[in-house]
Design an enzyme around this catalytic site. Structure first.
Site, PDB file in Angstrom:
ATOM      1  N   PRO A  89      12.169  24.619  62.604  1.00 43.19           N
ATOM      2  CA  PRO A  89      11.180  23.841  63.361  1.00 43.19           C
ATOM      3  C   PRO A  89      10.195  24.747  64.098  1.00 43.19           C
ATOM      4  O   PRO A  89       9.113  24.343  64.472  1.00 43.19           O
ATOM      5  CB  PRO A  89      12.009  23.032  64.359  1.00 43.19           C
ATOM      6  CG  PRO A  89      13.427  23.385  64.141  1.00 43.19           C
ATOM      7  CD  PRO A  89      13.525  24.437  63.110  1.00 43.19           C
ATOM      8  N   GLU A 116      22.360  24.504  64.561  1.00 45.27           N
ATOM      9  CA  GLU A 116      21.219  24.909  65.398  1.00 45.27           C
ATOM     10  C   GLU A 116      20.452  26.067  64.758  1.00 45.27           C
ATOM     11  O   GLU A 116      19.575  26.645  65.383  1.00 45.27           O
ATOM     12  CB  GLU A 116      21.723  25.322  66.786  1.00 45.27           C
ATOM     13  CG  GLU A 116      22.411  24.208  67.565  1.00 45.27           C
ATOM     14  CD  GLU A 116      21.544  22.977  67.710  1.00 45.27           C
ATOM     15  OE1 GLU A 116      21.991  21.886  67.336  1.00 45.27           O
ATOM     16  OE2 GLU A 116      20.382  23.116  68.152  1.00 45.27           O
ATOM     17  N   ARG A 158       3.881  22.966  41.631  1.00 43.59           N
ATOM     18  CA  ARG A 158       2.765  22.253  40.994  1.00 43.59           C
ATOM     19  C   ARG A 158       1.540  23.157  40.881  1.00 43.59           C
ATOM     20  O   ARG A 158       0.599  22.847  40.139  1.00 43.59           O
ATOM     21  CB  ARG A 158       2.417  20.982  41.735  1.00 43.59           C
ATOM     22  CG  ARG A 158       1.866  21.166  43.124  1.00 43.59           C
ATOM     23  CD  ARG A 158       1.689  19.835  43.823  1.00 43.59           C
ATOM     24  NE  ARG A 158       0.662  19.026  43.238  1.00 43.59           N
ATOM     25  CZ  ARG A 158      -0.638  19.176  43.489  1.00 43.59           C
ATOM     26  NH1 ARG A 158      -1.047  20.134  44.295  1.00 43.59           N
ATOM     27  NH2 ARG A 158      -1.520  18.371  42.944  1.00 43.59           N
ATOM     28  N   ASP A 173      -7.414  18.901  45.115  1.00 42.21           N
ATOM     29  CA  ASP A 173      -6.429  18.340  46.060  1.00 42.21           C
ATOM     30  C   ASP A 173      -7.004  18.324  47.473  1.00 42.21           C
ATOM     31  O   ASP A 173      -7.808  19.187  47.829  1.00 42.21           O
ATOM     32  CB  ASP A 173      -5.203  19.275  46.140  1.00 42.21           C
ATOM     33  CG  ASP A 173      -4.279  19.095  44.964  1.00 42.21           C
ATOM     34  OD1 ASP A 173      -4.483  18.125  44.209  1.00 42.21           O
ATOM     35  OD2 ASP A 173      -3.385  19.925  44.820  1.00 42.21           O
TER      36      ASP A 173
HETATM   37  N1  LIG Z   1       9.628  21.217  60.215  1.00 42.03           N
HETATM   38  C1  LIG Z   1      10.987  21.209  60.516  1.00 42.03           C
HETATM   39  C2  LIG Z   1      11.972  22.089  60.047  1.00 42.03           C
HETATM   40  C3  LIG Z   1      13.145  21.686  60.621  1.00 42.03           C
HETATM   41  C4  LIG Z   1      14.460  22.336  60.460  1.00 42.03           C
HETATM   42  C5  LIG Z   1      14.621  23.347  59.496  1.00 42.03           C
HETATM   43  C6  LIG Z   1      15.833  23.999  59.386  1.00 42.03           C
HETATM   44  C7  LIG Z   1      16.883  23.654  60.235  1.00 42.03           C
HETATM   45  C8  LIG Z   1      18.203  24.139  60.406  1.00 42.03           C
HETATM   46  C9  LIG Z   1      18.793  23.397  61.419  1.00 42.03           C
HETATM   47  N2  LIG Z   1      17.881  22.494  61.874  1.00 42.03           N
HETATM   48  C10 LIG Z   1      18.143  21.563  62.959  1.00 42.03           C
HETATM   49  C11 LIG Z   1      17.494  22.040  64.220  1.00 42.03           C
HETATM   50  C12 LIG Z   1      16.859  21.128  65.040  1.00 42.03           C
HETATM   51  C13 LIG Z   1      16.267  21.558  66.233  1.00 42.03           C
HETATM   52  C14 LIG Z   1      16.321  22.881  66.604  1.00 42.03           C
HETATM   53  C15 LIG Z   1      16.949  23.803  65.772  1.00 42.03           C
HETATM   54  C16 LIG Z   1      17.540  23.377  64.572  1.00 42.03           C
HETATM   55  C17 LIG Z   1      16.713  22.620  61.183  1.00 42.03           C
HETATM   56  C18 LIG Z   1      15.503  21.955  61.301  1.00 42.03           C
HETATM   57  N3  LIG Z   1      12.918  20.626  61.404  1.00 42.03           N
HETATM   58  N4  LIG Z   1      11.595  20.340  61.326  1.00 42.03           N
END
Ligand SMILES: Nc1cc(-c2ccc3ccn(Cc4ccccc4)c3c2)n[nH]1
Length: 247
Positions: A89, A116, A158, A173
């Protein structure tokens, strides 16, 4: 292109066996290998997570299984080093521009995590050797990285030569650099010309290519202004003007 994915949910990547990516694999345009992280655990419970140092909610993915998995998967990396794509995220935004960049690399290794996230030392360990890209697919929180892998692989695949059929093209696109001056696509229509008393815009049946192009550009501009005013800001006025002159 070779793609490796290391995950505790290999079944989550089943969609990579169907449709566009599945066909590209069958044609040998893509070599996709899915690995179960638990294959690199050695305890009775195949443990991949533990409680976070410093306390706090949730669990953190242990570094050892990831280290053994990444060493094994990248063992034959000679001159061709992979890009390590780490969905998170808190990563760089995944954009069409990044999709294009990744589509030009020979080997991508995806490390979708759960819980996490992965112990930071794994990113540091491989960041010393490989091109590591921490990538977010949007400002919303998922439970893991597998869905982002599906998104990124499809966006990249793609773009590979010969993967999209002749009938399709990624040239115009949305978000493709320079396409329609970076406007979003306008509405699309097909037969029947009338459906539930709803008619296709007359201009699209006119056969007048200039008028059709103008209609599409105007609709794209309208939709972009409504849904993504930020893209209008970013639009290069010269590109817009060029579009006008082309029409
Ligand atoms: N764009 C996007 C990517 C992710 C993502 C990607 C990989 C992971 C691995 C664990 N989590 C859960 C998580 C939630 C919050 C904080 C830390 C980890 C993930 C979320 N969420 N949104």
């Amino acid at each position: 292109m070779r793609i490796d994915v290391i995950t505790i949910f290999p079944e989550y990547l089943e969609p990579l066996n169907v449709s566009l990516v599945g066909k590209a694999r069958a044609r040998g345009q893509l070599d996709v290998r899915i690995h179960n992280l638990r294959d690199w655990t050695h305890d009775r419970h195949n443990t991949v997570d533990d409680s976070p140092f410093g306390g706090g909610p949730g669990m953190v993915m242990k570094p050892e299984p990831w280290g053994e998995a990444l060493d094994a998967v990248t063992a034959e990396a000679g001159e061709q080093l992979p890009v390590l794509v780490v969905p998170t995220p808190s990563g760089l935004p995944f954009t069409q521009e990044l999709a294009v960049e990744l589509s030009e690399r020979p080997w991508l290794v995806f490390t979708p995590a759960r819980y996490e996230g992965i112990d930071r030392r794994v990113i540091e360990e491989y960041g010393d050797r490989f091109d590591v890209r921490e990538v977010s697919i949007g400002d919303y929180v998922l439970a893991g990285g597998e869905a982002p892998v599906l998104v990124i692989v499809e966006a990249v695949a793609r773009l590979l030569p010969g993967v999209l059929g002749n009938a399709e093209s990624h040239r115009d696109d949305s978000f493709a650099p320079g396409a329609m001056a970076d406007l979003l696509e306008g509405p699309v229509y097909t037969k029947p010309p009338v459906w539930r008393e709803r008619e296709v815009p007359e201009v699209l049946l006119s056969g007048h290519h200039g008028k059709v192009a103008r209609f599409r550009r105007d609709e794209a501009f309208r939709r972009t202004t409504a849904n993504r005013p930020d893209l209008i800001e970013r639009c290069d006025p010269a590109a817009l003007d060029k579009l006008d002159r082309k029409l």
